[in-house]
Structures are given as structure tokens and as C-alpha cells.
Enzyme design. Sequence first.
Site, PDB file in Angstrom:
ATOM      1  N   PHE A 149      18.968  10.827 -11.495  1.00  9.66           N
ATOM      2  CA  PHE A 149      18.813  11.160 -13.127  1.00  9.66           C
ATOM      3  C   PHE A 149      19.731  10.479 -13.818  1.00  9.66           C
ATOM      4  CE2 PHE A 149      22.807  13.230 -13.192  1.00  9.66           C
ATOM      5  CZ  PHE A 149      23.241  12.813 -14.029  1.00  9.66           C
ATOM      6  N   GLU A 176      14.154  14.394 -10.593  1.00 11.85           N
ATOM      7  CA  GLU A 176      13.220  15.797 -11.212  1.00 11.85           C
ATOM      8  C   GLU A 176      13.674  16.833 -12.476  1.00 11.85           C
ATOM      9  OE1 GLU A 176      15.621  15.662  -8.542  1.00 11.85           O
ATOM     10  OE2 GLU A 176      16.033  17.768  -7.445  1.00 11.85           O
ATOM     11  N   ARG A 177      14.515  15.767 -12.574  1.00 11.23           N
ATOM     12  CA  ARG A 177      15.532  16.527 -13.780  1.00 11.23           C
ATOM     13  C   ARG A 177      15.085  15.237 -14.501  1.00 11.23           C
ATOM     14  NH1 ARG A 177      21.875  16.462 -11.530  1.00 11.23           N
ATOM     15  NH2 ARG A 177      21.515  17.531  -9.442  1.00 11.23           N
ATOM     16  N   CYS A 281      26.982   5.082 -12.794  1.00 12.83           N
ATOM     17  CA  CYS A 281      28.034   4.612 -11.719  1.00 12.83           C
ATOM     18  C   CYS A 281      28.905   4.030 -11.757  1.00 12.83           C
ATOM     19  CB  CYS A 281      26.949   4.382 -10.336  1.00 12.83           C
ATOM     20  SG  CYS A 281      25.916   3.110 -11.329  1.00 12.83           S
ATOM     21  N   GLU A 382      34.416  11.762  -7.791  1.00 14.24           N
ATOM     22  CA  GLU A 382      33.122  12.302  -8.714  1.00 14.24           C
ATOM     23  C   GLU A 382      33.062  12.928  -9.438  1.00 14.24           C
ATOM     24  OE1 GLU A 382      30.184  10.839  -8.044  1.00 14.24           O
ATOM     25  OE2 GLU A 382      29.549   8.975  -9.340  1.00 14.24           O
TER      26      GLU A 382
END
Length: 498
Positions: A149, A176-177, A281, A382
Site C-alpha cells: 500500500f 486493496e487499500r 520501507c 517493524e
Amino acid sequence: MTTIPHWINGSPAAGDGSQTAPVFNPATGQEQARVVLGGATDVDTAVQAASAAFETWSESSLTQRTQVMFAFRQLLLDHEEELGRIISAEHGKTVDDARGEITRGREVVEFACGLGDALKGSFSDQVSRGVDVHNFRRPLGVVAGITPFNFPAMVPLWMHPIAIATGNTFILKPSERDPSAANFVADLYQQAGLPDGVFNVVHGGKDAVDAILTHPGIQAVSFVGSTPVAQYVHDQATKAGKRVQALGGAKNHAIVLPDADLEFAANHITAGAYGSAGERCMAVSVAVAVGDAADGLVAVLERKAREIKVGPGNQPGTEMGPLITKTAQERIENAVTTAHTQGATIVVDGRGLKIEGHEDGFFTGPSLLDHVTVEMDAYQEELFGPVLAIVRADSLDDAIDLINANPYGNGTALFTASGEAARRFQRKVTVGMIGINVPVPVPMSYYSFGGWKDSLIGDSPIHGPEGIRFYTRPKVITTRWPQPTQHLAAGFNFPTSN
Ligand code: NAD
């Protein structure tokens, strides 16, 4: 309410339409659309379209393919603001930040525009008397990308321009978000002259992913997302005989040495930690303060964190938007509470932030935690939110040992004025992407992107030269054109050069 369809064979497609999921506006907390959730039938329909398109696309000339990329690049530039707003509305990041991700994705299109050079084979003349060797690479067929996402435009753009320019056809399964960017890009490709069926989008969650991982018509899978899912995708897809690249999660450390310019370091670490609400990330999630650097660094980081303007991503002046979901907001705020319980000092507390007029939005403010130790959850997990943990270390070597003991190895940075320290750091640290006085060292498109350890499952980084290697397979041709009068004896021994 709008339902966001798949994009298959050049058109929007409702699919079997039996299942849909909500798409929220994270700044308001309201459901703003629904997205279709595909499964095996929709994936199969997309594979049929992509397989048929592969027959002709893989035979198109390099010039035809790169010309589509040049046109696509221009369309990405022309529509950057519009696409940035689409991303911001579903992800929550600021429009300018979204434009930044589009730019970094467009750079991969620019790399693909130069494919004629990057894909060149080689030729060895007269390897034996009258014998030459040359090589070239061919596309794989239908390939798929499964994406997270947090970069709904950039991460897919790390994949499909190279896959398509090298002659493959592509099925994208975006998050899907925030699904709308994928359909917008599909439309731009069509405007750029890409034939129908070469780029397809199948929306969905686990069912769509599982259908991709097991479909015999898909040759390779590119995945970017969290480590457990990366591991799953890698294992399932390799078991099904597919080529896989699977990039996972991260815990990125920035070391600050006492000789660093603390104002500069804190400024850059703040941007790297809280930009995009920490949902990158390559976000800096741990600052390792070495020796005397600690107290001064914490003081500047605190001041900077308090200055960050949090608000809706489409509001001018906003520096940090909301988180992607209510669950993420709660998870981050709980993590700050747990860190406090486990002994960390909360220097800046982002919990409970309310933005006027957006009280239901998924906001949390920047949090700064000091005296974090490696045993604490805030260090081990994380968090993927606007939380910066400060860990104190006695020396550069201790700080390097800390990073090397961490299971992740995506990105890391060192702030220093010492060339010797920088050289020692970059040679010793077990991390794939390293910044020296650069907090978020995302490589340019003509290098490849990829971490080490749990940040990359398998061995294939993404885009750049590794992207070309991943989406093609080599052929090596050994050729002899004897003169009609030459009568060469055929030997029964294994052939050697002479
Ligand atoms: P995620 O792993 O939850 O989802 C990624 C993709 O996998 C999505 O398309 C999702 O629909 C699908 N998916 C989710 N759960 C699944 C399951 N159980 N089975 C099969 N498919 C599943 O990741 P996310 O929350 O969308 O993104 C954030 C994560 O991605 C973070 O861990 C972040 O570090 C990572 N990330 C890594 C990189 C990198 O380059 N290493 C880049 C961006 C994001």
C-alpha cells in the site's frame, strides 16, 4: 458509491464481482469507494488476455516498445498532479510526497526508454576456428507484480516498465487499500499506445495472490511487502516453478557519530523518520547515537519533531499525513505505550492527536523515544509509523554490530565528517542500501534496489540491471558457417576450441 474495477485486456472489468472491500480516505476516516476482490477466475481471465497479447508483443521491435515507454513517460509527467492527488486521497501522504514517488517511479520508465543499450548482447569472434559465439535475452511470458500500500505508484513502476519493455506482458495485483493508482496507470499505458492485454490489473487480497502464485500461465512473480508475506510468496511461487523476487520489511538504522553536524543529521533523520508518516520501507526508524552525540542529537530531534505540521495530505503546508488505516493508528499508539512500559523515555508523544475538522481521520503525531534497547518491542518490530527510536552506542563498531545483529538489512545511513568511518561502515555493515550523510538511500533506477537478510527473500533485487536479468532469460548461440569447400571432421570427443 464507486466500485473500482479490474483492468483486463484494455478495459475496466467487474470480474465476478461477488466480493468487494472498502477503500477509505485516511484523512477523514470515511469509506470513499469499494474495490472488487478478484480470485482464481479473474486471475485466469487476465492470464488468458496477457498470454494472447504476449504472442505479438514479444515479437514487436525494441523501437516499438521503447517508443511506448517514451510516450508513457510524458503522460506520467503531464498527469503527475492528478495521479498525486489520487494517491494522497487513498494513502493519506501529502500530494507533494506522492509526486515524489511518481518521479522516482518515472525514473524506471526512463531506464526502460534506454533499454536498447541496457539489453545489448555480446559477441565473441573466432572462439574456435570459424566459430563465433553471441548471446541475447528473451522475455519470459506473462509475469505478475504484487505490491504494497505504501507506494501505490512507485513500487509497481519498479516492475512493469522493465517487464513490458523487455517484451513480457504483466498482471499487477496492487494493494486493496489504495487501488486507484493502478487503474490510472493502466489508462496512461493505453494512451501511450500499449496494446490491450499487455498491462492488466487484478485487484484483491490473499485469494488473488494465491491464484497468481499457482497459475501455470504465469512465469515470474515480483513481490514487495512485509517479510512474512514475502516469505510465503517466495515459497509458494518457487514451489510452483516460477521465478520470484520478493522484497520484505525493514528496520533502518541511522548512526550519528560525535563528529557529525548534529543540526544537519537531525534535520535529515527527522525527514527520513516522519516523512510519509514513517510508512516507507526505507524510513529511518532507529537513530543510533554514538558516544557524546546522544544528548545534543536528542535535543535537536525533539525540536524538529515538534515542528512537524500534521494534517490532511491535500492541504498545502502539511508535512505529514495520517496512517493508512484505523488499525495502523491503534497499533502505533499501542507500540508507544508498550515502549514506555518497557522503559523507554517518551520525548515526544504523538498519541491522541486530533486534527480539527478531521477528528475521525487516522492521525497520530510524531513520536520520539529515547533510551530504547534492543530487547524492547519498539526496537524489534517493524512499526511502520511515525515513531523514531533512539538507541545509544559507545562506538561506531558497536553501532555496526547492532545493525548486523538485526534480522533486517534494507537501508542504513551514517552521519559523520570522517571518510575513514564512512569507509569502514559501508564495508562492514550487512545491509543492501547505504547512505553516507544521506538518510533514505534509495538507489537511482539504473542501479538496483534491494536489501539483505529478511528484507529480501531469495536473491533478486529489483529494477535496474537486475530487473532486466529477472524479466528475461539468456540464450547463447555458437555458430559456424563453413565454406562449401571446407570438409571439417566431426570429433567424437567433447568439443573443445582449437
Ligand atoms: P503486506 O505484506 O501486508 O501486503 C503486500 C501485498 O501482499 C498486498 O498486495 C496484499 O494484498 C498482499 N497480501 C497481504 N497479506 C497477504 C497474505 N496473507 N497472503 C497473500 N497476500 C497477502 O504489506 P503492506 O502492509 O501493504 O506494505 C507494508 C510492508 O511492505 C512493510 O513491511 C514495508 O517494509 C514493506 N515494503 C517493503 C519494500 C521494500 O522495497 N523492501 C518497499 C515497500 C514496502
